[in-house]
Design an enzyme around this catalytic site. Structure first.
Site, PDB file in Angstrom:
ATOM      1  N   GLY A 197      -2.827  -0.718  -4.225  1.00 55.04           N
ATOM      2  CA  GLY A 197      -2.578  -1.071  -2.942  1.00 55.04           C
ATOM      3  C   GLY A 197      -3.319  -0.254  -2.066  1.00 55.04           C
ATOM      4  N   ARG A 249       2.155  -6.785   6.593  1.00 56.62           N
ATOM      5  CA  ARG A 249       2.050  -7.707   7.876  1.00 56.62           C
ATOM      6  C   ARG A 249       0.672  -8.087   8.418  1.00 56.62           C
ATOM      7  NH1 ARG A 249       4.932  -5.761  13.111  1.00 56.62           N
ATOM      8  NH2 ARG A 249       4.268  -3.675  12.617  1.00 56.62           N
ATOM      9  N   ASP A 251       6.938   7.164  10.853  1.00 59.47           N
ATOM     10  CA  ASP A 251       7.605   7.228  12.157  1.00 59.47           C
ATOM     11  C   ASP A 251       7.658   8.597  12.853  1.00 59.47           C
ATOM     12  OD1 ASP A 251       8.019   4.486  11.988  1.00 59.47           O
ATOM     13  OD2 ASP A 251       9.890   4.691  10.881  1.00 59.47           O
ATOM     14  N   HIS A 298      13.663   1.600  10.058  1.00 61.01           N
ATOM     15  CA  HIS A 298      12.277   1.586  10.188  1.00 61.01           C
ATOM     16  C   HIS A 298      11.676   0.140  10.505  1.00 61.01           C
ATOM     17  CE1 HIS A 298       8.107   2.223   9.678  1.00 61.01           C
ATOM     18  NE2 HIS A 298       7.869   1.112   8.660  1.00 61.01           N
TER      19      HIS A 298
HETATM   20  P1  NAD Z   1      -1.392  -4.185  -0.331  1.00 61.65           P
HETATM   21  O1  NAD Z   1      -1.224  -5.410  -0.301  1.00 61.65           O
HETATM   22  O2  NAD Z   1      -2.643  -3.390  -0.092  1.00 61.65           O
HETATM   23  O3  NAD Z   1      -1.001  -3.610  -1.688  1.00 61.65           O
HETATM   24  C1  NAD Z   1       0.320  -3.835  -2.413  1.00 61.65           C
HETATM   25  C2  NAD Z   1       0.146  -3.458  -3.855  1.00 61.65           C
HETATM   26  O4  NAD Z   1       1.394  -3.939  -4.421  1.00 61.65           O
HETATM   27  C3  NAD Z   1      -1.026  -4.509  -4.509  1.00 61.65           C
HETATM   28  O5  NAD Z   1      -1.911  -3.682  -5.116  1.00 61.65           O
HETATM   29  C4  NAD Z   1      -0.072  -5.471  -5.330  1.00 61.65           C
HETATM   30  O6  NAD Z   1      -0.893  -5.945  -6.357  1.00 61.65           O
HETATM   31  C5  NAD Z   1       1.061  -4.668  -5.542  1.00 61.65           C
HETATM   32  N1  NAD Z   1       2.175  -5.352  -6.176  1.00 61.65           N
HETATM   33  C6  NAD Z   1       2.803  -6.499  -5.563  1.00 61.65           C
HETATM   34  N2  NAD Z   1       3.641  -7.045  -6.298  1.00 61.65           N
HETATM   35  C7  NAD Z   1       3.811  -6.095  -7.307  1.00 61.65           C
HETATM   36  C8  NAD Z   1       4.767  -6.063  -8.299  1.00 61.65           C
HETATM   37  N3  NAD Z   1       5.866  -6.973  -8.409  1.00 61.65           N
HETATM   38  N4  NAD Z   1       4.731  -4.820  -9.153  1.00 61.65           N
HETATM   39  C9  NAD Z   1       3.788  -3.961  -8.797  1.00 61.65           C
HETATM   40  N5  NAD Z   1       2.957  -4.115  -7.881  1.00 61.65           N
HETATM   41  C10 NAD Z   1       2.909  -5.092  -7.010  1.00 61.65           C
HETATM   42  O7  NAD Z   1      -0.297  -3.323   0.736  1.00 61.65           O
HETATM   43  P2  NAD Z   1       0.035  -2.185   1.354  1.00 61.65           P
HETATM   44  O8  NAD Z   1      -0.669  -2.197   2.491  1.00 61.65           O
HETATM   45  O9  NAD Z   1      -0.159  -0.748   0.340  1.00 61.65           O
HETATM   46  O10 NAD Z   1       1.641  -2.197   2.033  1.00 61.65           O
HETATM   47  C11 NAD Z   1       2.520  -2.230   0.860  1.00 61.65           C
HETATM   48  C12 NAD Z   1       3.931  -2.459   1.496  1.00 61.65           C
HETATM   49  O11 NAD Z   1       4.172  -1.042   2.145  1.00 61.65           O
HETATM   50  C13 NAD Z   1       4.202  -3.541   2.604  1.00 61.65           C
HETATM   51  O12 NAD Z   1       5.169  -3.985   2.253  1.00 61.65           O
HETATM   52  C14 NAD Z   1       3.947  -2.608   3.696  1.00 61.65           C
HETATM   53  O13 NAD Z   1       4.586  -3.319   4.836  1.00 61.65           O
HETATM   54  C15 NAD Z   1       4.789  -1.429   3.444  1.00 61.65           C
HETATM   55  N6  NAD Z   1       4.587  -0.274   4.473  1.00 61.65           N
HETATM   56  C16 NAD Z   1       5.495   0.409   4.516  1.00 61.65           C
HETATM   57  C17 NAD Z   1       5.515   1.549   5.601  1.00 61.65           C
HETATM   58  C18 NAD Z   1       6.769   2.467   5.782  1.00 61.65           C
HETATM   59  O14 NAD Z   1       6.605   3.224   6.808  1.00 61.65           O
HETATM   60  N7  NAD Z   1       7.939   2.445   5.312  1.00 61.65           N
HETATM   61  C19 NAD Z   1       4.365   1.854   6.053  1.00 61.65           C
HETATM   62  C20 NAD Z   1       3.061   1.001   5.734  1.00 61.65           C
HETATM   63  C21 NAD Z   1       3.275  -0.131   5.164  1.00 61.65           C
HETATM   64  C1  LMR Z   2       4.295   1.047   9.524  1.00 62.15           C
HETATM   65  O1  LMR Z   2       5.053   1.180  10.388  1.00 62.15           O
HETATM   66  O2  LMR Z   2       3.156   0.972  10.158  1.00 62.15           O
HETATM   67  C2  LMR Z   2       4.734   0.070   8.491  1.00 62.15           C
HETATM   68  O3  LMR Z   2       5.951  -0.258   8.411  1.00 62.15           O
HETATM   69  C3  LMR Z   2       3.680  -1.414   8.525  1.00 62.15           C
HETATM   70  C4  LMR Z   2       4.067  -2.231   9.405  1.00 62.15           C
HETATM   71  O4  LMR Z   2       4.180  -3.367   9.075  1.00 62.15           O
HETATM   72  O5  LMR Z   2       3.793  -2.040  10.696  1.00 62.15           O
END
Ligand code: NAD
Ligand code: LMR
Length: 332
Positions: free
Chosen positions: A27, A96, A165, A192
């Site tokens: 991802g 999102r 954060d 978060h």
């Molecule tokens: P993305 O869509 O680019 O990548 C997600 C990946 O997960 C994809 O490659 C997809 O194939 C894979 N995936 C989906 N279901 C799966 C499963 N069952 N098993 C294995 N892989 C699976 O998304 P992203 O931008 O990498 O974001 C991923 C998540 O992280 C989102 O939920 C986003 O909101 C979250 N996020 C959290 C924070 C934080 O501060 N904690 C920050 C940014 C994003």
């Molecule tokens: C962030 O803080 O950037 C992540 O949780 C992704 C988001 O949905 O804002």
């Protein structure tokens, strides 16, 4: 390469060999996170798993000349990816789009995280598990419930990654104060999402900001994710800064497992701080050690404004946590 049994036999004292698995490695976060983990010399075995594309990411990352092996796994390889892992980092799930809250991701991501948690319980029950998938305030309780149902729950080894954060707080404070962000350490507590993110500015050198500047700064830290979501305009949320945050947090967990001293990060954990008020998970400064969580630190002295922000955060967190717990009850 050391066998996982050999690794475990000395991994809690002078460990120098660690297997880290990334679930969701293809991802937006997973790819750069995998690269940054390849650059961490404590990682000797990097297992990259995704529904699709992980072997390609692994082949690419594996050419970076650090002393670790990298392997990519497709869905049928989840067991092998997890077996022997010391640390599992989970960024799997949908991000999102503009106009959405993190909670809007719940319906899709809850079951993804639940199913991956089941696999972790089966194949890497002793691993330290770092949850990135949103909404973190609910996905962490989901994982805890799954582990409880499988009899593998160790509250010292489950972390919601809130490090982004903390990075944002350092950066945004430095922009206001005209300082070097690398010297700015801001403790961010709560959870978060939006108002559950509470930066403790009164504990920094910037406690005397005028009220308007302070409020704008706090709002920017709380809603920093929205800036990226809007700028990406439908193409996702923070990935590169998140990869840096995830690599830093996983690195700290590894440093703790290796027995290094004074490894402290804010993180969303099963916390004693407000359990008597029904808040079972809360982010605060945590010292990391060989067993995972070593000490959950109290919040320390707060301004009256921060007291109010923490109270508001707790009210929302109770609901977010309950939503995760209920989901697993209804959809085991
Ligand atoms: P993305 O869509 O680019 O990548 C997600 C990946 O997960 C994809 O490659 C997809 O194939 C894979 N995936 C989906 N279901 C799966 C499963 N069952 N098993 C294995 N892989 C699976 O998304 P992203 O931008 O990498 O974001 C991923 C998540 O992280 C989102 O939920 C986003 O909101 C979250 N996020 C959290 C924070 C934080 O501060 N904690 C920050 C940014 C994003
Ligand atoms: C962030 O803080 O950037 C992540 O949780 C992704 C988001 O949905 O804002």
């Amino acid at each position: 390469m050391l066998s996982s049994i050999a690794k475990r036999s000395f991994s809690s004292s002078s460990a120098s060999a660690y297997k880290v698995a990334v679930l969701g490695a293809n991802g937006g976060i997973g790819q750069p996170l995998s690269l940054l983990l390849k650059l961490n010399h404590k990682v000797t075995d990097l297992a990259l798993y995704d529904l699709r594309g992980a072997p390609g990411v692994a082949a690419d990352v594996s050419h970076v000349p650090t002393n670790s092996t990298v392997k990519g796994y497709e869905p049928e390889g989840l067991q092998d990816a997890l077996t022997g892992s010391d640390v599992v980092v989970i960024p799997a799930g949908v991000p999102r789009k503009p106009g959405m809250t993190r909670d809007d991701l719940f319906n899709t991501n809850a079951s993804i995280v639940r199913d991956l948690a089941k696999a972790v319980a089966d194949y890497a029950p002793k691993a330290a598990v770092c949850i990135i998938s949103n909404p973190v305030n609910s996905t962490v309780p989901i994982v805890a419930e799954v582990f409880k149902s499988k009899g593998t729950y160790d509250p010292k080894k489950l972390f919601g990654v809130t490090t982004l954060d903390v990075l944002r707080a350092s950066r945004f404070v430095s922009e206001v104060a005209g300082t070097n962000p690398t010297n700015e350490r801001v403790t961010v507590v709560g959870g978060h999402s939006g108002i559950t993110i509470v930066p403790l500015l009164s504990q920094t050198n910037h406690k005397n900001l005028d009220e308007e500047t302070r409020d704008k700064l706090i709002h920017r830290i709380q809603f920093g994710g929205d800036e990226v979501v809007q700028a990406k305009n439908g193409a996702g949320s923070a990935t590169l800064s998140m990869a840096q945050a995830g690599a830093r947090f996983a690195g700290s967990v590894l440093n703790g497992l290796a027995g290094e001293s004074d490894i402290t990060e804010p993180t969303f954990v099963d916390s004693p701080l407000f359990k008597d008020e029904g808040v079972d998970f809360f982010s605060s400064k945590v010292t990391l050690g060989v067993e995972g969580v070593k000490t959950v630190h109290a919040l320390g002295e707060l301004s009256s404004h921060e007291e109010a922000l923490v109270q508001e955060a707790k009210d929302t967190l109770i609901k977010n946590i309950q939503k995760g717990v209920e989901f697993v009850k209804q959809n085991p």
